[in-house]
Design an enzyme around this catalytic site. Structure first.
Site, PDB file in Angstrom:
ATOM      1  N   TRP A 323     -15.364  43.788 -10.340  1.00 18.10           N
ATOM      2  CA  TRP A 323     -16.655  44.198 -10.911  1.00 18.10           C
ATOM      3  C   TRP A 323     -16.593  44.240 -12.431  1.00 18.10           C
ATOM      4  CZ3 TRP A 323     -17.953  49.882 -11.985  1.00 18.10           C
ATOM      5  CH2 TRP A 323     -16.794  50.614 -12.309  1.00 18.10           C
ATOM      6  N   ASP A 324     -15.372  44.188 -12.975  1.00 16.10           N
ATOM      7  CA  ASP A 324     -15.159  44.198 -14.421  1.00 16.10           C
ATOM      8  C   ASP A 324     -16.074  43.174 -15.115  1.00 16.10           C
ATOM      9  OD1 ASP A 324     -12.942  45.230 -12.986  1.00 16.10           O
ATOM     10  OD2 ASP A 324     -11.554  44.874 -14.635  1.00 16.10           O
ATOM     11  N   GLU A 465     -11.164  55.793  -8.439  1.00 21.06           N
ATOM     12  CA  GLU A 465     -10.401  55.411  -7.236  1.00 21.06           C
ATOM     13  C   GLU A 465      -9.510  56.519  -6.701  1.00 21.06           C
ATOM     14  OE1 GLU A 465      -8.423  51.802  -8.443  1.00 21.06           O
ATOM     15  OE2 GLU A 465     -10.153  50.572  -7.890  1.00 21.06           O
ATOM     16  N   LYS A 579     -10.070  59.308 -12.150  1.00 19.16           N
ATOM     17  CA  LYS A 579      -9.316  58.242 -12.813  1.00 19.16           C
ATOM     18  C   LYS A 579     -10.088  57.664 -13.990  1.00 19.16           C
ATOM     19  CE  LYS A 579      -7.181  53.739 -11.903  1.00 19.16           C
ATOM     20  NZ  LYS A 579      -6.997  52.650 -10.955  1.00 19.16           N
ATOM     21  N   GLN A 580     -11.393  57.464 -13.804  1.00 26.40           N
ATOM     22  CA  GLN A 580     -12.169  56.744 -14.824  1.00 26.40           C
ATOM     23  C   GLN A 580     -13.634  57.157 -14.732  1.00 26.40           C
ATOM     24  OE1 GLN A 580     -11.000  53.364 -12.180  1.00 26.40           O
ATOM     25  NE2 GLN A 580     -12.621  52.323 -13.296  1.00 26.40           N
TER      26      GLN A 580
HETATM   27  C1  BGC Z   1      -9.664  50.084 -11.913  1.00 29.67           C
HETATM   28  C2  BGC Z   1     -10.800  49.235 -11.375  1.00 29.67           C
HETATM   29  C3  BGC Z   1     -10.737  47.863 -11.995  1.00 29.67           C
HETATM   30  C4  BGC Z   1      -9.373  47.236 -11.769  1.00 29.67           C
HETATM   31  C5  BGC Z   1      -9.238  45.896 -12.467  1.00 29.67           C
HETATM   32  C6  BGC Z   1      -8.342  49.384 -11.653  1.00 29.67           C
HETATM   33  O1  BGC Z   1      -7.306  50.110 -12.215  1.00 29.67           O
HETATM   34  O2  BGC Z   1      -9.658  51.351 -11.301  1.00 29.67           O
HETATM   35  O3  BGC Z   1     -12.031  49.845 -11.668  1.00 29.67           O
HETATM   36  O4  BGC Z   1     -11.720  47.060 -11.464  1.00 29.67           O
HETATM   37  O5  BGC Z   1      -8.369  48.096 -12.259  1.00 29.67           O
HETATM   38  O6  BGC Z   1      -9.408  46.021 -13.843  1.00 29.67           O
END
Ligand code: BGC
Length: 760
Positions: A323-324, A465, A579-580
């Protein structure tokens, strides 16, 4: 103002980091920032976009092609390489303005003299299959030199080998390496042509290496050129002849002409994308560097590939697209190069069948896009993505099965593209089907709660996550709602403007849930809202009941620095640590639906609880800080994002697994924070809104913007915004500052709009 990244000594410890920092690329291939004499142990990689291979039972990853630029110098019988012979001086440099890599290394010799080896290289933007280099040697003493150069066929792989039947032949005076990928039998061909006007050349039968021997005279410079082409069976039906033809054509044009064409294209790219910041050299450089990283991986010529989470810097994360792309990189391309934005979205259209297969596999309707998408759109994400550091056992993770927001992210991207460009052909070329299939997927995924009389989305993993399988994640629900709205609007638009296309496309959906059901679901759909008293939005059901531990305390509990904080029994799972950015990301995405007070309250609540364990996180806090008029809160998050690939301060290894590489989502996030955040640029499909919120020490920001086929310049200073249009500007846009009424600007004119409120 400098356009160069530079290291002035050789440090063994930095070989891997520099491989990322000094990357070259052109969207077709990436070339890591390694040195000429390096091989697979230094992670040299010529990573090809869109060609994947699976070796045995290991996971599929992109193919690295043999390295046609490999070169090593032997002086008086002694190999000269930074590993074997400590250089007396060494410079590695990347000019990001014209995408040229330079190294110059001086070695001291036993007789007291010195020998200097220099090499310039570029990955041509003009011919996407071409690598070019110019090298030279100069010694202060007479000496005997052997230059070994050719194609290094012993490539670095994480989960290889991928190339079989390696064959080396001479075609005229070009070296040709041909092999075939293991899984799909796709030919991978590299042709190399080296041009020396000195020395004796010798080729060892069966190897891809030439030896050029000569007596070097003191003080004389010996210069040579290399042209390398890379073709695969995905590009043309006869990659061998094409590679040879192309390498000869490159030689005929010569280094200077090739460089001129390459430079010219890079000048044009920067003229459409450079952002100039007055008052902050560090931010200026970091932002330009982030833009550079995006430009070298942009698929300018193919709609069959998108941008992987680690760009073209190797095989990490399986070379997969996440999704990035839609959420963090697409905005940059929408404002600077809509053709690339279209290619990125067409990739999702081409992979719709993979998404349909995934939905069917889980028993749902419609399209459930891959969490980790490769060439077919089938999900490359494994069910066990992380190893437990204590037991060594693989841990079950729910990225593949439960990060359903991916289908909403794809729809969001398609709709943004249409809104920004006005190019509705994307909808009639498959975009509408993607949108409707994603809406059908969500319809089949949702639950109707008869007590609360509402549709809910249960059992998902949101952007954070560390909390898997939660109910009513606010971010996910907001995206599902948006998907349903877009599905209905797409139908209206097609019915209105393209009735024949509409009836043909919609006939496929006559059997199952379609517009009536979408509407019914939307009418009773639940999206978590701010609490009236605290203004906080709960990240998911019962999040507020989790242990509110605080980040320092959580870190104190860590027993092993590599232990995974999420999953079944991770330290963060039962706490409020995320996490984010999750809720805050939603506030950024739907910024017009929430008040400043709501944004501020949630920023203040969630930021101290955010680990920023993903490089996707800090930029979102920068964006929302700017939005609420606190750019100085946001500035450190912006800088952290913009420098991630310069400092190399991100995890490089987990156990013996290399997980480093470049961070395109952060690169896109840096651009978003500066442009959509600090300059407050916000296009709604008709009016360009500007609500500046510049960090204190920024005097001004100047940038070109491309919208609806027009490119104009914006200059935002402390007290005014200036719009300057080109002579052929179509006069279709309105410009509004700080919420005031939009003004038009005539072609070839400047419009000056005073800023009346303080811009901080
Ligand atoms: C993140 C995801 C991301 C992926 C690739 C993961 O560490 O939690 O949101 O899409 O890395 O960048």
């Amino acid at each position: 103002m400098s356009w160069a990244v530079r290291d002035s000594c050789f440090d063994k410890q930095l070989v891997t980091t520099n491989g990322n920092k000094y990357m070259l690329g052109n969207g077709y291939m990436g070339y890591r920032g390694t040195l000429e004499e390096f091989g697979k142990s230094e992670l040299v990689a010529v990573t090809l976009a869109g060609l994947y291979d699976k070796a045995g039972e290991k996971w599929r990853e992109p193919v690295n092609a043999p390295n046609g630029l490999w070169t090593k110098i032997v002086c008086n019988g002694q190999p000269l390489s930074v590993h074997e012979h400590e250089p007396s001086s060494h410079v590695q440099k990347l000019n990001i303005r014209s995408a040229i890599h330079h190294r110059s290394t001086e070695y001291g010799m036993t007789d007291g003299g010195t020998l200097t080896f220099t090499a310039d290289r570029f990955v041509s933007q003009d011919n996407l299959h071409l690598l070019v280099s110019k090298c030279s040697i100069r010694s202060t003493q007479d000496c005997q030199i052997v230059i070994e150069t050719g194609i290094d066929v012993d490539v670095w792989d994480i989960n290889g080998p991928h190339l079989y039947g390696q064959k080396v032949q001479l075609q005229g005076d070009a070296l040709l390496s041909s092999s075939t990928s293991g899984e799909l039998n796709i030919p991978v061909v590299v042709a190399e042509k080296a041009v020396f006007n000195f020395g004796e050349q010798q080729l060892d039968e069966g190897t891809a290496i030439r030896r050029i021997s000569f007596e070097a005279r003191a003080g004389e410079t010996y210069e040579w050129f290399k042209y390398v082409t890379v073709y695969t069976g995905l590009d043309v039906s006869g990659p061998e002849s094409e590679a040879v033809k192309s390498v000869h054509a490159a030689e005929t044009l010569g280094y200077d002409e090739l460089l001129k064409a390459h430079r010219q294209l890079w000048e044009e790219r920067w003229s459409l994308s450079d952002v100039m910041i007055e008052g902050d050299e560090d931010a200026q450089f970091a932002l330009r560097y982030s833009i550079y990283q995006l430009l070298i991986i942009a698929p300018t010529a193919s709609e069959k590939v998108s941008i992987p989470a680690r760009g073209l810097s190797g095989q990490v994360y399986k070379g997969a697209v996440f999704w990035d792309t839609e959420m963090f990189m697409l905005p940059f391309f929408l404002h600077t190069d809509p053709k690339v934005a279209r290619n990125l979205m067409m990739y999702r259209i081409h992979t719709l069948d993979g998404a349909r297969r995934k939905a069917a596999e889980y028993g749902f309707l419609g399209a459930f896009y891959a969490w980790e998408s490769q060439d077919t759109g089938d999900d490359a994400c494994t069910l066990f993505n992380v190893n437990d550091v204590f037991t060594g056992r693989p841990m079950r993770t729910y990225f593949r099965d439960k990060q359903v927001h991916i289908s909403g992210d794809v729809v969001h991207g398609i709709w943004k593209y249409v809104q920004f460009t006005g190019d509705e052909s994307l909808l009639t070329s498959g975009g509408a089907e993607v949108i409707w299939e994603c809406a059908r997927f969500f319809y089949s995924y949702a639950y109707y709660n008869p007590v609360k009389e509402r549709f809910e989305i249960l059992d998902v993993t949101g952007p954070d996550e560390y909390h898997e399988r939660v109910n009513n994640n606010a971010f996910t629900n907001a995206l599902v709602k948006e998907t349903l709205e877009i599905a209905l609007r797409t139908a209206e638009l097609l019915q209105d403007k393209y009735p024949e296309v509409y009836s043909q496309l919609s006939s496929v959906f006559s059997e199952g849930p379609f517009l009536t059901e979408f509407k019914a679901m939307l009418d009773r759909f639940y999206v978590p809202q701010p609490d009236p008293a605290s203004l906080l939005i709960e990240q998911f059901d019962r999040y507020f009941t989790l242990e509110d531990v605080g980040l320092p305390e959580l870190k104190y509990r860590v027993l092993n620095k590599n232990e995974y904080l999420g999953g079944g029994n991770g330290l963060a799972t039962t706490t409020t640590i995320l996490k984010q950015a999750d809720v805050v990301l939603m506030l950024n995405l739907f910024k017009h639906s929430f008040t400043k007070e709501v944004k501020q309250a949630n920023w203040e609540f969630y930021e101290p609880r955010t680990e920023h364990g993903s490089s996707l996180s800090p930029c979102i806090y920068a964006l929302v800080a700017a939005d609420i008029g606190s750019p100085d809160w946001g500035y450190p998050y912006f800088m952290r994002t913009a420098t991630v690939d310069l400092t190399g301060e991100s995890k490089q290894y987990v156990g013996d697994l290399y997980i480093g590489g470049t961070h395109p989502a952060a690169n896109g996030g840096a651009w978003m924070a500066a442009v959509l955040g600090f300059t407050g640029l916000d296009y709604d499909g008709g009016t360009v809104h500007i609500k500046p919120s510049l960090p204190k020490h920024w005097q001004s920001v100047e940038l070109p913007v491309t919208l609806r086929g027009d490119t104009f310049k914006l200059r935002i200073s402390k007290d005014e915004v200036t719009v300057t249009t080109a002579a052929d500007y179509s006069e279709s846009l309105l410009f509004s500052v700080q919420g005031r009424e939009g003004k038009s600007c005539a072609a070839g004119e400047s419009l000056r709009l005073a800023l009346t409120e303080t811009t901080v």
